[in-house]
Motif scaffolding. Sequence first.
Motif, mmCIF file in Angstrom:
data_model
loop_
_atom_site.group_PDB
_atom_site.id
_atom_site.type_symbol
_atom_site.label_atom_id
_atom_site.label_comp_id
_atom_site.label_asym_id
_atom_site.label_seq_id
_atom_site.Cartn_x
_atom_site.Cartn_y
_atom_site.Cartn_z
ATOM 1 N N SER A 1 0.800 -1.213 0.018
ATOM 2 C CA SER A 1 -0.059 0.066 0.168
ATOM 3 C C SER A 1 0.881 1.319 0.065
ATOM 4 O O SER A 1 1.816 1.328 0.605
ATOM 5 C CB SER A 1 -0.831 0.007 1.255
ATOM 6 N N PHE A 2 0.391 2.453 -0.740
ATOM 7 C CA PHE A 2 1.063 3.442 -0.723
ATOM 8 C C PHE A 2 0.867 4.370 0.517
ATOM 9 O O PHE A 2 1.896 4.865 1.104
ATOM 10 C CB PHE A 2 0.607 4.369 -1.866
ATOM 11 N N SER A 3 -0.348 4.078 1.026
ATOM 12 C CA SER A 3 -0.800 4.781 2.200
ATOM 13 C C SER A 3 -0.135 4.428 3.317
ATOM 14 O O SER A 3 0.373 5.129 4.415
ATOM 15 C CB SER A 3 -2.355 4.951 2.354
ATOM 16 N N LYS A 4 0.112 2.943 3.522
ATOM 17 C CA LYS A 4 0.878 2.422 4.633
ATOM 18 C C LYS A 4 2.232 2.876 4.611
ATOM 19 O O LYS A 4 2.863 3.207 5.661
ATOM 20 C CB LYS A 4 0.378 1.025 4.888
ATOM 21 N N ALA A 5 2.879 2.815 3.303
ATOM 22 C CA ALA A 5 4.387 3.321 3.429
ATOM 23 C C ALA A 5 4.500 4.763 3.819
ATOM 24 O O ALA A 5 5.312 5.192 4.428
ATOM 25 C CB ALA A 5 4.980 3.158 2.107
ATOM 26 N N ALA A 6 3.220 5.658 3.387
ATOM 27 C CA ALA A 6 3.193 7.114 3.752
ATOM 28 C C ALA A 6 3.147 7.328 5.032
ATOM 29 O O ALA A 6 4.099 8.001 5.709
ATOM 30 C CB ALA A 6 2.239 7.536 2.913
ATOM 31 N N GLU A 7 2.410 6.297 5.579
ATOM 32 C CA GLU A 7 2.364 6.837 7.171
ATOM 33 C C GLU A 7 3.440 6.152 7.975
ATOM 34 O O GLU A 7 3.798 6.778 8.859
ATOM 35 C CB GLU A 7 1.117 5.597 7.727
ATOM 36 N N LEU A 8 4.176 5.268 7.453
ATOM 37 C CA LEU A 8 5.571 4.691 8.065
ATOM 38 C C LEU A 8 6.613 5.820 8.145
ATOM 39 O O LEU A 8 7.197 5.808 8.909
ATOM 40 C CB LEU A 8 5.861 3.411 7.483
ATOM 41 N N ASN A 9 6.621 6.400 6.923
ATOM 42 C CA ASN A 9 7.666 7.440 6.788
ATOM 43 C C ASN A 9 7.197 8.750 7.117
ATOM 44 O O ASN A 9 7.890 9.931 6.643
ATOM 45 C CB ASN A 9 8.013 7.301 5.398
ATOM 46 N N ASN A 10 6.004 8.898 7.667
ATOM 47 C CA ASN A 10 5.465 10.351 7.840
ATOM 48 C C ASN A 10 5.236 11.299 6.586
ATOM 49 O O ASN A 10 5.723 12.400 6.678
ATOM 50 C CB ASN A 10 6.253 11.173 9.144
ATOM 51 N N LEU A 11 4.983 10.664 5.414
ATOM 52 C CA LEU A 11 4.802 11.453 4.349
ATOM 53 C C LEU A 11 3.465 11.179 3.927
ATOM 54 O O LEU A 11 2.594 10.576 4.563
ATOM 55 C CB LEU A 11 5.705 10.950 3.402
ATOM 56 N N THR A 12 3.042 11.942 2.921
ATOM 57 C CA THR A 12 1.628 12.179 2.325
ATOM 58 C C THR A 12 1.831 11.251 1.022
ATOM 59 O O THR A 12 2.563 10.747 0.568
ATOM 60 C CB THR A 12 1.379 13.584 1.941
ATOM 61 N N ASN A 13 0.357 10.607 0.797
ATOM 62 C CA ASN A 13 0.265 9.624 -0.300
ATOM 63 C C ASN A 13 0.905 10.286 -1.659
ATOM 64 O O ASN A 13 1.514 9.711 -2.388
ATOM 65 C CB ASN A 13 -1.270 9.367 -0.467
ATOM 66 N N SER A 14 0.822 11.614 -1.870
ATOM 67 C CA SER A 14 0.950 12.232 -3.042
ATOM 68 C C SER A 14 2.730 12.215 -3.043
ATOM 69 O O SER A 14 3.118 11.864 -4.351
ATOM 70 C CB SER A 14 0.567 13.535 -3.287
ATOM 71 N N VAL A 15 3.201 12.572 -2.089
ATOM 72 C CA VAL A 15 4.635 12.437 -2.121
ATOM 73 C C VAL A 15 5.250 11.046 -2.358
ATOM 74 O O VAL A 15 6.286 10.881 -3.084
ATOM 75 C CB VAL A 15 5.223 13.052 -0.709
ATOM 76 N N VAL A 16 4.508 9.907 -1.936
ATOM 77 C CA VAL A 16 4.910 8.893 -2.112
ATOM 78 C C VAL A 16 4.934 8.087 -3.585
ATOM 79 O O VAL A 16 5.908 7.629 -4.015
ATOM 80 C CB VAL A 16 4.249 7.619 -1.305
ATOM 81 N N SER A 17 3.647 8.794 -4.311
ATOM 82 C CA SER A 17 3.400 8.603 -5.553
ATOM 83 C C SER A 17 4.298 9.179 -6.471
ATOM 84 O O SER A 17 4.943 8.578 -7.459
ATOM 85 C CB SER A 17 2.143 8.928 -5.721
ATOM 86 N N LYS A 18 4.839 10.565 -5.929
ATOM 87 C CA LYS A 18 5.767 11.179 -6.858
ATOM 88 C C LYS A 18 7.301 10.669 -6.792
ATOM 89 O O LYS A 18 7.789 10.465 -7.716
ATOM 90 C CB LYS A 18 5.875 12.643 -6.273
ATOM 91 N N ARG A 19 7.504 10.045 -5.555
ATOM 92 C CA ARG A 19 8.914 9.679 -5.620
ATOM 93 C C ARG A 19 8.942 8.254 -6.346
ATOM 94 O O ARG A 19 10.055 7.776 -6.682
ATOM 95 C CB ARG A 19 9.262 9.129 -4.017
ATOM 96 N N ILE A 20 7.914 7.257 -6.323
ATOM 97 C CA ILE A 20 8.020 6.176 -6.983
ATOM 98 C C ILE A 20 7.728 6.458 -8.598
ATOM 99 O O ILE A 20 8.799 5.949 -9.194
ATOM 100 C CB ILE A 20 6.615 5.169 -6.574
ATOM 101 N N ALA A 21 7.142 7.416 -8.852
ATOM 102 C CA ALA A 21 7.142 8.035 -10.153
ATOM 103 C C ALA A 21 8.611 8.488 -10.724
ATOM 104 O O ALA A 21 8.994 8.104 -11.831
ATOM 105 C CB ALA A 21 6.155 9.309 -10.583
ATOM 106 N N ARG A 22 9.384 9.041 -9.896
ATOM 107 C CA ARG A 22 10.524 9.596 -10.126
ATOM 108 C C ARG A 22 11.533 8.561 -10.351
ATOM 109 O O ARG A 22 12.200 8.249 -11.169
ATOM 110 C CB ARG A 22 10.900 10.362 -9.163
ATOM 111 N N LEU A 23 11.225 7.482 -9.460
ATOM 112 C CA LEU A 23 12.199 6.359 -9.512
ATOM 113 C C LEU A 23 12.055 5.298 -11.101
ATOM 114 O O LEU A 23 12.848 5.010 -11.742
ATOM 115 C CB LEU A 23 11.773 5.088 -8.477
ATOM 116 N N GLU A 24 10.786 5.243 -11.376
ATOM 117 C CA GLU A 24 10.192 4.749 -12.734
ATOM 118 C C GLU A 24 10.891 5.576 -13.994
ATOM 119 O O GLU A 24 11.308 5.058 -14.931
ATOM 120 C CB GLU A 24 8.620 4.885 -12.746
ATOM 121 N N LYS A 25 10.855 6.862 -13.661
ATOM 122 C CA LYS A 25 11.316 7.717 -14.817
ATOM 123 C C LYS A 25 12.954 7.481 -14.869
ATOM 124 O O LYS A 25 13.474 7.376 -16.066
ATOM 125 C CB LYS A 25 11.108 9.116 -14.457
#
Length: 299
Positions: free
Chosen positions: A17-41
């Motif tokens: 889950s993106f949301s669980k990873a966000a909660e674990l790292n004290n991040l927002t869901n959108s930040v997690v999504s952007k960082r995964i997108a950055r990795l894919e790019k």
Amino acid sequence: MHSDDLILFSQVVELGSFSKAAELNNLTNSVVSKRIARLEKALNVQLLYRTTRKLTLTEGGQALFIKAQKVALATQEATNSVAGFGEAIQGHIKMSVPTISGELLLADAVAEFCKMHPGLTVDMSLNNQFVDLVKDGFDLVIRTGYLEDSSLIARHILDSHWIVCASPGYIRQHGKPQTPEELVGHNCLLYSFQTNGANEWEFKGDEQNYRVTVEGIFSSDNAIALRKAALGGHGIAYLPRCLVYHDLRNGELIDLLPQQVGKVIGVYAVYPFTRQLPKKLKLLIEHIRQRYLAIEHYF
């Protein structure tokens, strides 16, 4: 590509889950999504199929996940290895160390460590016998040799090389042996504390090490006593190099067979098995290791 993005990716997959990873790292869901997108790019490959209900790894994502897990694990291990280095420590440590290393560097190193941590006290015993850590209540032992008790943990610090040596006076009077076999005709100073016997001196062979049986009129279970006898010109000694390092440098003792001596034994920090080594022991072991390595050329 950022290593922290790899770690975040592995967390997303493990948690599903993106949301669980966000909660674990004290991040927002959108930040997690952007960082995964950055990795894919950065990799130019899609890593995840994402639906409202679940995440599915692509073939590329599966390959990356295996490597990302290793990055996450290595990062955690690195963090754990220095955990507590910046914190105050206190309590008491009971330890046992070999007499040679104790006098050479450990007395100073451990006293220095106590000064660095005012809330800590250390009781250090100089003893060549391998003590029973649990029965005798020792927290830490520094020893040379091999670990036989599987209930103990041993951290290798360095290797200690032995040498065959004699004084210039002895050599002038009795000659210098050119081979290990020629030691048979000399008065050898015998270290009775050797595990393989005072008369058995180990040397390098073409395929494996071998032993030469020597004889002598003086033996001792104390290596320092043998060093003094060798300095006095009374015979040839088989000793740890670190014990006679300065004697070799100033010419009071001569290394007789520098390429042929085969005895090399490890120096270890030994402690009882524990899932989590106390910080005070972790810090002390690292401090001792650094002090040994600073004079590694002695060994």
